[in-house]
Design a protein around this motif. Structure first.
Motif, mmCIF file in Angstrom:
data_model
loop_
_atom_site.group_PDB
_atom_site.id
_atom_site.type_symbol
_atom_site.label_atom_id
_atom_site.label_comp_id
_atom_site.label_asym_id
_atom_site.label_seq_id
_atom_site.Cartn_x
_atom_site.Cartn_y
_atom_site.Cartn_z
ATOM 1 N N ARG A 1 9.234 -4.785 0.841
ATOM 2 C CA ARG A 1 9.072 -3.738 2.086
ATOM 3 C C ARG A 1 9.149 -2.295 1.581
ATOM 4 N NH1 ARG A 1 12.599 -5.518 6.767
ATOM 5 N NH2 ARG A 1 14.354 -5.112 5.436
ATOM 6 N N ALA A 2 8.416 -1.307 2.285
ATOM 7 C CA ALA A 2 8.629 0.180 1.925
ATOM 8 C C ALA A 2 9.998 0.468 2.257
ATOM 9 C CB ALA A 2 7.502 0.865 2.771
ATOM 10 N N GLU A 3 10.563 0.059 3.334
ATOM 11 C CA GLU A 3 12.013 0.551 3.720
ATOM 12 C C GLU A 3 12.961 0.247 2.798
ATOM 13 O OE1 GLU A 3 10.771 -2.575 6.890
ATOM 14 O OE2 GLU A 3 9.771 -1.347 5.427
ATOM 15 N N ASP A 4 12.732 -0.863 1.929
ATOM 16 C CA ASP A 4 13.729 -1.296 1.000
ATOM 17 C C ASP A 4 13.582 -0.402 -0.272
ATOM 18 O OD1 ASP A 4 14.648 -3.148 3.002
ATOM 19 O OD2 ASP A 4 13.271 -4.748 1.860
ATOM 20 N N GLN A 5 12.617 0.457 -0.411
ATOM 21 C CA GLN A 5 12.885 0.953 -1.648
ATOM 22 C C GLN A 5 14.009 2.120 -2.005
ATOM 23 O OE1 GLN A 5 10.646 0.297 -4.213
ATOM 24 N NE2 GLN A 5 9.839 -1.302 -2.969
ATOM 25 N N ARG A 6 14.207 2.770 -0.583
ATOM 26 C CA ARG A 6 15.215 3.535 -0.554
ATOM 27 C C ARG A 6 16.395 3.405 -1.193
ATOM 28 N NH1 ARG A 6 15.033 4.995 5.776
ATOM 29 N NH2 ARG A 6 14.922 2.857 5.733
ATOM 30 N N GLU A 7 16.661 1.859 -1.429
ATOM 31 C CA GLU A 7 18.157 1.440 -1.942
ATOM 32 C C GLU A 7 17.760 1.077 -3.568
ATOM 33 O OE1 GLU A 7 19.097 -2.185 0.468
ATOM 34 O OE2 GLU A 7 18.700 -1.037 2.365
ATOM 35 N N ARG A 8 16.727 1.212 -3.968
ATOM 36 C CA ARG A 8 16.630 1.094 -5.358
ATOM 37 C C ARG A 8 16.668 2.149 -5.958
ATOM 38 N NH1 ARG A 8 13.584 -3.653 -6.745
ATOM 39 N NH2 ARG A 8 12.725 -4.924 -4.833
ATOM 40 N N GLY A 9 17.208 2.011 -7.204
ATOM 41 C CA GLY A 9 17.231 3.157 -8.064
ATOM 42 C C GLY A 9 16.618 3.378 -9.655
ATOM 43 N N GLY A 10 16.657 4.390 -10.272
ATOM 44 C CA GLY A 10 16.140 4.655 -11.502
ATOM 45 C C GLY A 10 14.571 4.318 -11.407
ATOM 46 N N ALA A 11 14.160 3.361 -12.696
ATOM 47 C CA ALA A 11 12.561 3.363 -12.705
ATOM 48 C C ALA A 11 11.983 2.381 -11.597
ATOM 49 C CB ALA A 11 12.450 2.764 -14.099
ATOM 50 N N SER A 12 12.971 1.407 -11.124
ATOM 51 C CA SER A 12 12.593 0.257 -10.022
ATOM 52 C C SER A 12 12.040 1.041 -8.761
ATOM 53 C CB SER A 12 13.573 -0.677 -9.835
ATOM 54 O OG SER A 12 14.670 -0.110 -9.264
ATOM 55 N N ARG A 13 12.385 2.409 -8.611
ATOM 56 C CA ARG A 13 12.182 2.895 -7.024
ATOM 57 C C ARG A 13 10.764 3.361 -7.103
ATOM 58 N NH1 ARG A 13 12.640 7.872 -4.911
ATOM 59 N NH2 ARG A 13 12.823 7.913 -2.728
ATOM 60 N N LEU A 14 10.063 3.297 -6.201
ATOM 61 C CA LEU A 14 8.764 3.672 -6.016
ATOM 62 C C LEU A 14 8.644 5.245 -5.722
ATOM 63 C CD1 LEU A 14 6.720 0.655 -4.558
ATOM 64 C CD2 LEU A 14 6.633 1.343 -6.770
ATOM 65 N N VAL A 15 7.911 6.044 -6.334
ATOM 66 C CA VAL A 15 7.679 7.282 -6.093
ATOM 67 C C VAL A 15 6.334 7.812 -6.096
ATOM 68 C CG1 VAL A 15 8.452 9.720 -6.628
ATOM 69 C CG2 VAL A 15 10.073 7.982 -6.789
ATOM 70 N N ALA A 16 5.873 8.255 -5.043
ATOM 71 C CA ALA A 16 4.340 8.510 -5.057
ATOM 72 C C ALA A 16 3.866 9.797 -4.952
ATOM 73 C CB ALA A 16 3.583 7.502 -3.979
ATOM 74 N N ASP A 17 2.652 10.137 -5.430
ATOM 75 C CA ASP A 17 2.056 11.540 -5.213
ATOM 76 C C ASP A 17 1.435 11.477 -3.898
ATOM 77 O OD1 ASP A 17 2.579 12.615 -7.598
ATOM 78 O OD2 ASP A 17 1.028 11.416 -8.333
#
Length: 222
Positions: free
Chosen positions: A131-147
């Motif tokens: 889920r998109a909302e769970d990505q905030r809790e991830r850190g480092g390379a595992s967290r999704l960051v988008a243009d």
């Protein structure tokens, strides 16, 4: 394109319009994807049976309206990808971009994995179950960051903002395909927009064949 405007002639015209956007290399991939949507997509319950005759006119053409809006070489996340709309058509039409298809439901992610494998897109399209909302809790390379974050028929804008804005890079933007309620949704989300420090603009984008797609573009306030 409205349901009333759909029919064999409209479907054929939309198919031809989509093939022009896909280009010579992408057109066969678009054809195969449409086939998968009409077969496994309906069989697995991702699309309703009535959608079989309007896959090009209702789904693919609408999705491709976003293709010119993606920056060169953009990293894109399709939130709530479902059957791969709009992410898969965009990945076919824009071979310069990388795409993450983010979807929480197992049956849908399995379909997306089938699509990516069948179309040979695995070098630049990745399926992520979550889920998109769970990505905030991830850190480092595992967290999704988008243009760019894209989505289609996922949720009202006020909820969508909370899920998608944290995925955006500093200069990133959200492109949400919406319907007739887009302007009302922007007004109703005013407090959320202000809290997150972003601004929304409603755009009527040319979708081809005299049709327009309503896109809500969200960017960080300057």
């Amino acid at each position: 394109m409205s349901a009333d405007a759909c029919g064999p002639d409209a479907e054929l015209a939309a198919r031809q319009a989509c093939r022009a956007v896909f280009g010579d290399v992408g057109a066969p991939l678009g054809e195969r994807y449409a086939q998968l949507l009409g077969d496994e997509g309906i069989e697995w319950g991702l699309l309703g049976p009535r959608e079989a005759g309007r896959i090009w006119s209702r789904h693919l053409l609408n999705s491709l309206a976003l293709a010119p809006m993606l920056g060169q070489g953009a990293c894109v996340v399709d939130v709530g990808s479902g059957a791969g709309l709009p992410g898969v058509p965009l990945a076919i039409a824009r071979p310069d971009v990388s795409m993450v298809l983010l979807e929480p439901l197992l049956r849908r992610t399995r379909f997306l994995e089938l699509v990516v494998s069948e179309l040979g897109l695995g070098d630049r399209v990745r399926v992520v179950r979550g889920r998109a909302e769970d990505q905030r809790e991830r850190g480092g390379a595992s967290r999704l960051v988008a243009d760019v974050v894209v989505c289609r028929a996922v949720a009202p804008l006020d909820r969508l903002l909370g899920w998608c804005v944290p995925l955006l890079d500093v200069r990133g933007e959200l492109l949400a395909l919406k319907g007739d309620s887009a302007r009302d949704e922007v007004r109703q989300a005013a407090s959320v927009l202000d809290r997150l420090g972003v601004e929304a603009q409603v755009l009527d984008v040319d979708a081809g064949l005299g049709q327009t797609a309503t896109v809500v573009r969200v960017r960080r306030a300057l």
